[in-house]
Design an enzyme around this catalytic site. Structure first.
Site, short mmCIF file in Angstrom:
data_model
loop_
_atom_site.label_atom_id
_atom_site.label_comp_id
_atom_site.label_asym_id
_atom_site.label_seq_id
_atom_site.Cartn_x
_atom_site.Cartn_y
_atom_site.Cartn_z
N THR A 93 0.83 -1.22 0.00
CA THR A 93 0.00 0.00 0.00
C THR A 93 0.85 1.25 0.00
O THR A 93 0.45 2.29 -0.52
CB THR A 93 -0.94 -0.03 1.23
OG1 THR A 93 -1.85 -1.09 1.05
CG2 THR A 93 -1.70 1.27 1.41
N THR A 138 1.62 -4.26 4.29
CA THR A 138 1.44 -4.54 5.72
C THR A 138 0.93 -5.97 5.97
O THR A 138 1.11 -6.51 7.06
CB THR A 138 0.43 -3.57 6.36
OG1 THR A 138 -0.82 -3.66 5.67
CG2 THR A 138 0.93 -2.14 6.33
N ASP A 139 0.27 -6.58 4.96
CA ASP A 139 -0.43 -7.85 5.21
C ASP A 139 0.50 -8.97 5.69
O ASP A 139 0.15 -9.71 6.60
CB ASP A 139 -1.19 -8.30 3.96
CG ASP A 139 -2.40 -7.42 3.67
OD1 ASP A 139 -2.76 -6.60 4.53
OD2 ASP A 139 -2.98 -7.55 2.58
N1 ASP Z 1 -2.71 -5.50 0.78
C1 ASP Z 1 -1.66 -4.54 1.07
C2 ASP Z 1 -0.33 -5.27 1.09
O1 ASP Z 1 -0.07 -5.97 2.03
C3 ASP Z 1 -1.95 -3.88 2.37
C4 ASP Z 1 -0.92 -2.89 2.81
O2 ASP Z 1 0.19 -2.77 2.34
O3 ASP Z 1 -1.29 -2.14 3.76
O4 ASP Z 1 0.44 -5.16 0.18
#
Ligand code: ASP
Length: 334
Positions: free
Chosen positions: A19, A99-100
């Site tokens: 993200t 973040t995932d």
């Molecule tokens: N779906 C995204 C990822 O993990 C979520 C994020 O980065 O906050 O790449």
């Protein structure tokens, strides 16, 4: 007064997507965007003041949504991190990540990077195009940590929302909040703000140069199975049938398992599958022989590792050839 340019630490920024590199059609959108679109040069352009704190070398290692992270990409990333850190002209590394699965990549690197130099992961909860995007400040803070001498020998770190977390403990705890990461029970390692870096506690478990684990090829297949009211043994039986080498149970409470699941676990262990008991609770430790008879069953307790990190450690231990009799010591040490 700024330090002269050539005396600044040299930090490599490795971008993998997420993200923090996300793009939405509308600046007010913080969901429904596409992750991993914006390139590393644009991410750095959004933080011009980085040139005051470090000399940056940038590489685009991948452009993915981290939900799609793979062990193969972990291998590529780990090899690149180790190669860069072996260079005298690299003082630290920042990795931008989704973040995932950030907590899994961070712990994998914590156990497989062979250097005392800082490796700091960061991310964002809002896409790069959002009003009030959190990525630029998180990136600035991550570089600030990686450029700081106090970050050496601390293992792999996560800098997020002004906090510094240990890769072993940190976990994502919110789907949308900008303070999405916590280290349950033990808390953050320290903080970073306005160029200041402070560590508040030590990292006690072994990592990096004290870890024997490495990414030297494909990792053995390890799957996660959750226990809950009415859990059946269908998933365990199916995983064993396809030849998994290990299973992590995300147990209820203190790593307890539904009787049906426990019977399937006993059968899996008899067939040579390594089984680790962790908890789905999100905080606290799992006692050996506490909620299940590990000595009799042949299972391993994950201690304080969550299921996803227990899976990482089990894959690395099995890939290193650690026998069943040595696995509990591994989980007690790393
Ligand atoms: N779906 C995204 C990822 O993990 C979520 C994020 O980065 O906050 O790449």
């Amino acid at each position: 007064m700024n330090p002269s340019h050539t005396s600044l630490p040299r930090i490599a920024v490795l971008a993998t997507g997420g993200t923090i590199a996300g793009q939405a059609g509308d600046a007010a959108r913080t969901s429904g965007y596409k992750a991993g679109v914006v390139g590393v040069d644009k991410l750095l352009d959004a933080v011009p003041s980085l040139s005051q704190i470090a000399r940056i070398h940038a590489e685009q290692v991948a452009s993915i949504d981290s939900k799609d992270m793979t062990p193969a990409l972990w291998g590529t990333l780990c090899a690149r991190v180790n190669a860069l850190l072996a260079q005298d002209d690299v003082d630290g590394i920042v990795i931008t990540h989704g973040t995932d699965t950030l907590e899994e990549t961070a712990y994998l690197l914590h156990l497989t990077v062979k250097s005392d130099k800082p490796v700091v992961l960061t991310a964002a909860m809002r896409p790069a195009t959002a009003l009030s995007a959190d990525g630029p400040l998180n990136l600035f803070n991550a570089v600030t940590v990686a450029a700081n001498r106090a970050a050496w020998k601390q293992g792999v770190l996560v800098a997020f929302n002004n906090q510094i977390h240990c890769a072993r403990e940190v976990t994502k705890t919110s789907t949308y909040a900008v303070d999405a990461f916590r280290s349950p029970e033990v808390g953050a390692l320290g903080w970073v703000q306005d160029g200041e870096v402070r560590f508040q506690r030590a990292v006690l478990r072994r990592h990096t140069l004290q870890s024997p684990f490495e990414m030297s090829g494909p990792l053995p297949e390890v799957e996660i199975v959750t226990s809950y009211a009415g859990a059946s043994r269908a998933s365990i039986d199916a995983f064993v049938a396809v030849g998994v080498k290990g299973l992590v149970i995300a147990g209820t409470g203190n790593g307890s398992m539904h009787l049906t699941l426990q019977a399937a676990v006993a059968d899996a262990i008899k067939q040579g599958v390594a089984v680790v008991r962790s908890s789905r609770v999100g905080a606290g430790h799992v006692m050996r022989n506490g909620a299940a008879p590990d000595d009799a069953l042949g299972s391993i307790s994950a201690d304080t590792l969550n299921s996803y990190k227990a899976r990482v450690l089990l894959m690395l231990a099995l890939s290193k050839g650690v026998p069943a009799s040595g696995l509990q010591a591994v989980f007690d040490t790393y």
